[in-house]
Design a protein around this motif. Structure first.
Motif, PDB file in Angstrom:
ATOM      1  N   PRO A   1       0.961  -1.221   0.038  1.00 31.07           N
ATOM      2  CA  PRO A   1      -0.789   0.284   0.002  1.00 31.07           C
ATOM      3  C   PRO A   1       1.196   1.056   0.150  1.00 31.07           C
ATOM      4  CG  PRO A   1       0.356  -0.671   2.293  1.00 31.07           C
ATOM      5  CD  PRO A   1       0.927  -2.261   1.297  1.00 31.07           C
ATOM      6  N   ASP A   2       0.599   2.286  -0.468  1.00 29.59           N
ATOM      7  CA  ASP A   2       1.265   3.377  -0.118  1.00 29.59           C
ATOM      8  C   ASP A   2       0.497   4.131   1.005  1.00 29.59           C
ATOM      9  OD1 ASP A   2       1.632   6.144  -0.606  1.00 29.59           O
ATOM     10  OD2 ASP A   2       0.918   6.707  -2.519  1.00 29.59           O
ATOM     11  N   PRO A   3       1.466   4.087   1.586  1.00 28.79           N
ATOM     12  CA  PRO A   3       1.228   4.901   3.229  1.00 28.79           C
ATOM     13  C   PRO A   3       1.024   6.594   3.155  1.00 28.79           C
ATOM     14  CG  PRO A   3       3.293   4.143   2.874  1.00 28.79           C
ATOM     15  CD  PRO A   3       2.751   4.069   1.987  1.00 28.79           C
ATOM     16  N   ASP A   4       1.635   7.253   2.619  1.00 31.84           N
ATOM     17  CA  ASP A   4       0.751   8.596   2.193  1.00 31.84           C
ATOM     18  C   ASP A   4      -0.611   8.950   1.053  1.00 31.84           C
ATOM     19  OD1 ASP A   4       3.004   9.566   2.899  1.00 31.84           O
ATOM     20  OD2 ASP A   4       4.297   9.178   0.784  1.00 31.84           O
ATOM     21  N   ASN A   5      -1.787   7.506   1.360  1.00 26.80           N
ATOM     22  CA  ASN A   5      -2.346   7.608   0.108  1.00 26.80           C
ATOM     23  C   ASN A   5      -3.518   6.427   0.585  1.00 26.80           C
ATOM     24  OD1 ASN A   5      -4.155   8.093  -1.064  1.00 26.80           O
ATOM     25  ND2 ASN A   5      -3.502   7.204  -2.930  1.00 26.80           N
ATOM     26  N   ILE A   6      -4.425   6.302   2.383  1.00 26.11           N
ATOM     27  CA  ILE A   6      -5.025   5.168   2.564  1.00 26.11           C
ATOM     28  C   ILE A   6      -5.900   5.219   1.975  1.00 26.11           C
ATOM     29  CG2 ILE A   6      -5.347   4.477   5.335  1.00 26.11           C
ATOM     30  CD1 ILE A   6      -2.005   4.793   4.484  1.00 26.11           C
ATOM     31  N   LYS A   7      -6.424   3.920   1.742  1.00 23.77           N
ATOM     32  CA  LYS A   7      -7.916   4.090   1.104  1.00 23.77           C
ATOM     33  C   LYS A   7      -8.594   2.837   2.289  1.00 23.77           C
ATOM     34  CE  LYS A   7      -6.618   5.523  -3.123  1.00 23.77           C
ATOM     35  NZ  LYS A   7      -6.804   4.815  -4.690  1.00 23.77           N
ATOM     36  N   THR A   8      -9.322   2.446   2.304  1.00 27.58           N
ATOM     37  CA  THR A   8     -10.351   1.290   2.991  1.00 27.58           C
ATOM     38  C   THR A   8      -9.644   0.237   1.898  1.00 27.58           C
ATOM     39  OG1 THR A   8     -11.055   2.505   4.448  1.00 27.58           O
ATOM     40  CG2 THR A   8     -12.033  -0.149   4.337  1.00 27.58           C
ATOM     41  N   GLN A   9      -9.002  -0.984   1.664  1.00 22.22           N
ATOM     42  CA  GLN A   9      -9.116  -1.681   1.057  1.00 22.22           C
ATOM     43  C   GLN A   9      -9.904  -3.645   1.017  1.00 22.22           C
ATOM     44  OE1 GLN A   9      -5.763  -1.823  -1.389  1.00 22.22           O
ATOM     45  NE2 GLN A   9      -4.797  -0.371  -0.503  1.00 22.22           N
ATOM     46  N   PHE A  10     -10.153  -3.344   2.679  1.00 23.19           N
ATOM     47  CA  PHE A  10     -10.687  -4.573   3.373  1.00 23.19           C
ATOM     48  C   PHE A  10     -11.248  -4.362   4.663  1.00 23.19           C
ATOM     49  CE2 PHE A  10      -7.783  -8.597   5.576  1.00 23.19           C
ATOM     50  CZ  PHE A  10      -9.521  -9.295   5.829  1.00 23.19           C
ATOM     51  N   VAL A  11     -12.145  -5.294   4.138  1.00 19.25           N
ATOM     52  CA  VAL A  11     -13.265  -4.566   5.404  1.00 19.25           C
ATOM     53  C   VAL A  11     -13.759  -5.936   6.510  1.00 19.25           C
ATOM     54  CG1 VAL A  11     -14.228  -2.137   4.819  1.00 19.25           C
ATOM     55  CG2 VAL A  11     -15.009  -4.289   4.424  1.00 19.25           C
ATOM     56  N   ASP A  12     -13.974  -5.349   8.020  1.00 18.37           N
ATOM     57  CA  ASP A  12     -14.125  -6.238   8.991  1.00 18.37           C
ATOM     58  C   ASP A  12     -15.327  -6.293   9.677  1.00 18.37           C
ATOM     59  OD1 ASP A  12     -14.840  -8.630  10.473  1.00 18.37           O
ATOM     60  OD2 ASP A  12     -12.645  -9.053  11.409  1.00 18.37           O
ATOM     61  N   ILE A  13     -16.647  -6.079   9.304  1.00 20.61           N
ATOM     62  CA  ILE A  13     -17.923  -4.994  10.693  1.00 20.61           C
ATOM     63  C   ILE A  13     -18.253  -6.052  10.451  1.00 20.61           C
ATOM     64  CG2 ILE A  13     -19.429  -2.972  10.085  1.00 20.61           C
ATOM     65  CD1 ILE A  13     -16.082  -2.619   9.467  1.00 20.61           C
ATOM     66  N   ARG A  14     -18.477  -6.052  12.049  1.00 19.19           N
ATOM     67  CA  ARG A  14     -19.528  -7.246  12.890  1.00 19.19           C
ATOM     68  C   ARG A  14     -20.281  -6.831  13.919  1.00 19.19           C
ATOM     69  NH1 ARG A  14     -15.356 -11.499  14.714  1.00 19.19           N
ATOM     70  NH2 ARG A  14     -13.418 -10.967  12.842  1.00 19.19           N
ATOM     71  N   TYR A  15     -22.210  -6.143  13.289  1.00 20.67           N
ATOM     72  CA  TYR A  15     -23.006  -6.032  14.432  1.00 20.67           C
ATOM     73  C   TYR A  15     -24.282  -7.021  14.347  1.00 20.67           C
ATOM     74  CZ  TYR A  15     -24.789  -6.620   9.400  1.00 20.67           C
ATOM     75  OH  TYR A  15     -25.681  -7.650   8.038  1.00 20.67           O
ATOM     76  N   ASP A  16     -24.146  -8.293  14.351  1.00 20.86           N
ATOM     77  CA  ASP A  16     -25.082  -8.743  14.567  1.00 20.86           C
ATOM     78  C   ASP A  16     -25.517  -9.937  14.821  1.00 20.86           C
ATOM     79  OD1 ASP A  16     -27.506 -10.758  14.598  1.00 20.86           O
ATOM     80  OD2 ASP A  16     -28.425  -9.833  12.505  1.00 20.86           O
ATOM     81  N   PRO A  17     -25.250 -10.511  16.641  1.00 18.79           N
ATOM     82  CA  PRO A  17     -24.794 -11.619  16.901  1.00 18.79           C
ATOM     83  C   PRO A  17     -25.756 -12.789  16.822  1.00 18.79           C
ATOM     84  CG  PRO A  17     -26.078 -10.524  18.702  1.00 18.79           C
ATOM     85  CD  PRO A  17     -26.166 -10.137  17.393  1.00 18.79           C
ATOM     86  N   THR A  18     -26.974 -13.099  15.399  1.00 13.25           N
ATOM     87  CA  THR A  18     -27.234 -14.495  15.645  1.00 13.25           C
ATOM     88  C   THR A  18     -27.022 -14.960  15.115  1.00 13.25           C
ATOM     89  OG1 THR A  18     -29.193 -12.139  14.478  1.00 13.25           O
ATOM     90  CG2 THR A  18     -29.305 -14.928  13.806  1.00 13.25           C
ATOM     91  N   CYS A  19     -27.239 -16.643  15.429  1.00 12.79           N
ATOM     92  CA  CYS A  19     -26.071 -17.449  15.274  1.00 12.79           C
ATOM     93  C   CYS A  19     -26.827 -18.942  16.100  1.00 12.79           C
ATOM     94  CB  CYS A  19     -24.473 -17.732  16.576  1.00 12.79           C
ATOM     95  SG  CYS A  19     -24.079 -18.459  16.353  1.00 12.79           S
ATOM     96  N   ASN A  20     -26.691 -19.977  15.318  1.00  7.88           N
ATOM     97  CA  ASN A  20     -26.916 -21.261  15.802  1.00  7.88           C
ATOM     98  C   ASN A  20     -26.281 -22.189  16.585  1.00  7.88           C
ATOM     99  OD1 ASN A  20     -25.426 -21.845  14.108  1.00  7.88           O
ATOM    100  ND2 ASN A  20     -26.932 -22.010  11.994  1.00  7.88           N
ATOM    101  N   LEU A  21     -25.831 -21.801  17.213  1.00  9.59           N
ATOM    102  CA  LEU A  21     -24.619 -22.422  17.644  1.00  9.59           C
ATOM    103  C   LEU A  21     -24.425 -22.040  19.151  1.00  9.59           C
ATOM    104  CD1 LEU A  21     -22.094 -24.449  15.372  1.00  9.59           C
ATOM    105  CD2 LEU A  21     -23.955 -25.548  16.392  1.00  9.59           C
ATOM    106  N   LYS A  22     -24.190 -23.256  20.324  1.00  9.43           N
ATOM    107  CA  LYS A  22     -23.938 -22.086  21.286  1.00  9.43           C
ATOM    108  C   LYS A  22     -22.377 -22.958  21.558  1.00  9.43           C
ATOM    109  CE  LYS A  22     -27.862 -24.353  24.511  1.00  9.43           C
ATOM    110  NZ  LYS A  22     -28.078 -24.614  25.352  1.00  9.43           N
ATOM    111  N   CYS A  23     -21.387 -22.580  21.005  1.00  7.09           N
ATOM    112  CA  CYS A  23     -19.998 -23.256  20.875  1.00  7.09           C
ATOM    113  C   CYS A  23     -19.239 -23.089  22.448  1.00  7.09           C
ATOM    114  CB  CYS A  23     -18.739 -22.664  20.151  1.00  7.09           C
ATOM    115  SG  CYS A  23     -19.573 -23.112  17.994  1.00  7.09           S
TER     116      CYS A  23
END
Length: 363
Positions: free
Chosen positions: A86-108
């Protein structure tokens, strides 16, 4: 400046990635600590460029000192190989990991209410959907994304994730997509989206096989799960197994790897750190040779080349932990109490699943 051997601080994540936790926290990535006080990603980037290891990224530096591996090393090398520096002088969001919902069908076993609605029902608590994170992901500029990581809860049970992928495919079908799934169930619409993307990885969480596998990731349903694994192995671009080594599974790692090999040799071994009561320190010293003998059987296991070096390093580190980590009786008693509490709400009981585990946990 992005040479992970010469610069012991640098990591690709703060330069290309945005992570937001389900509770609203912001961190350099899912492995890092949440930002505190005046900390910003801009400050973290500058520290890294100057060879200074940021506080929020401590977990990776600790892992490297102990075992020689870390997500910092793995992910930086992998990103540069795929997408360049990447170019440190031109930061762009290219990869996202955004979590918002705990809905799940297991309880590990190793999880909890924060990430699972089934756990919430068991504990009689409630955690809401993070609406701000949901809106952020929905409205992000998808044209410039190079990679998306979806975790939950369980992504295949979160309708907003499927809608997001449908829109992403229409705008940016070449984007790399990684879905971290338990594969308990796969609806037809999720099977369709898995086949659509040419650059889609399913990371399947699996810690043990058959009845023990169902006990750890309750209530899995082994036959349907294996059918879904088979489907993904044939139809997804890439299938990776995420194998979590804990005190409840490390005595069966060889058997689990042998099963995984039928569908994929892409096996990433993760060593459980939390909850601590499920770590090696809860295991009495006179029981640990059973673990060590089984772990040694995978020291030369034929995983794919991409994972081989880190897999071997982690196996060596895991053996060292079982051989040298001090026994903690308080953690042992905490584990016994936790297993009894969980078993009281579930149809599978440890005494009917694994005689070895039951013997030392309840002695």
């Amino acid at each position: 400046m992005f040479d992970v051997k010469k610069n012991k601080a640098i990591c690709i994540y703060p330069f290309v990635h945005e992570y937001r936790g389900i509770e609203g926290s912001v961190a350099p990535c899912c492995h890092g600590d949440s930002l505190r006080g005046n900390e910003t990603l801009a400050y973290i980037r500058q520290d890294m460029l100057n060879g200074i290891q940021p506080r929020a990224c401590k977990s990776c530096y600790v892992k490297e000192n102990e075992s020689g591996y870390s997500p910092r090393i793995e992910e930086t090398i992998d990103w540069i190989k795929k997408f360049g520096k990447p170019d440190p002088d031109n930061i762009k969001t290219q990869f996202v990991d955004i979590r918002y919902d705990p809905t799940c069908n297991l309880k590990c076993k190793m999880c909890g209410p924060k990430f699972s609605t089934l756990w919430q029902k068991e504990k009689k608590v409630s955690y809401p959907v993070n609406v701000a994170n949901k809106h952020y992901l929905q409205n992000i500029d998808k044209k410039h994304l190079k990679k998306v990581y979806l975790a939950g809860g369980e992504p295949t049970y979160i309708k907003g994730y499927h809608d997001f992928l449908e829109e992403l495919y229409g705008i940016n079908p070449e984007c790399e997509v990684v879905i971290n799934s338990n594969l308990k169930k796969l609806s037809d619409k999720w099977k369709t989206i898995i086949k659509k993307f040419k650059n889609l990885t399913v990371v399947c969480s699996c810690d043990s096989v058959n009845t023990l596998g169902t006990y750890i990731r309750y209530p899995l349903g082994w036959d349907e799960f294996e059918d879904n694994v088979r489907f993904v192995s044939k139809n997804a671009n890439f299938l990776q197994f995420n194998l979590v080594a804990s005190a409840l599974t490390s005595h069966k790692l060889y058997e689990t790897c042998m099963w995984m090999k039928k569908y994929s040799k892409n096996i990433d071994l993760s060593i459980l750190e939390y909850p601590e009561c499920m770590s090696e320190r809860s295991v009495p010293m006179d029981q640990r040779q059973v673990y060590i003998d089984n772990i040694q059987k995978i020291s030369k296991f034929p995983v794919s080349v991409h994972y081989a070096m880190n897999f071997r390093n982690k196996v060596k580190y895991l053996i060292k932990k079982y051989a040298e980590s001090p026994y903690d009786n308080i953690l042992h008693q905490t584990l016994t109490k936790e297993i009894n509490e969980q078993d009281s709400h579930r149809t599978l009981k440890l005494q009917d699943v694994d005689a070895f585990l039951y013997g030392w946990i309840h002695r």
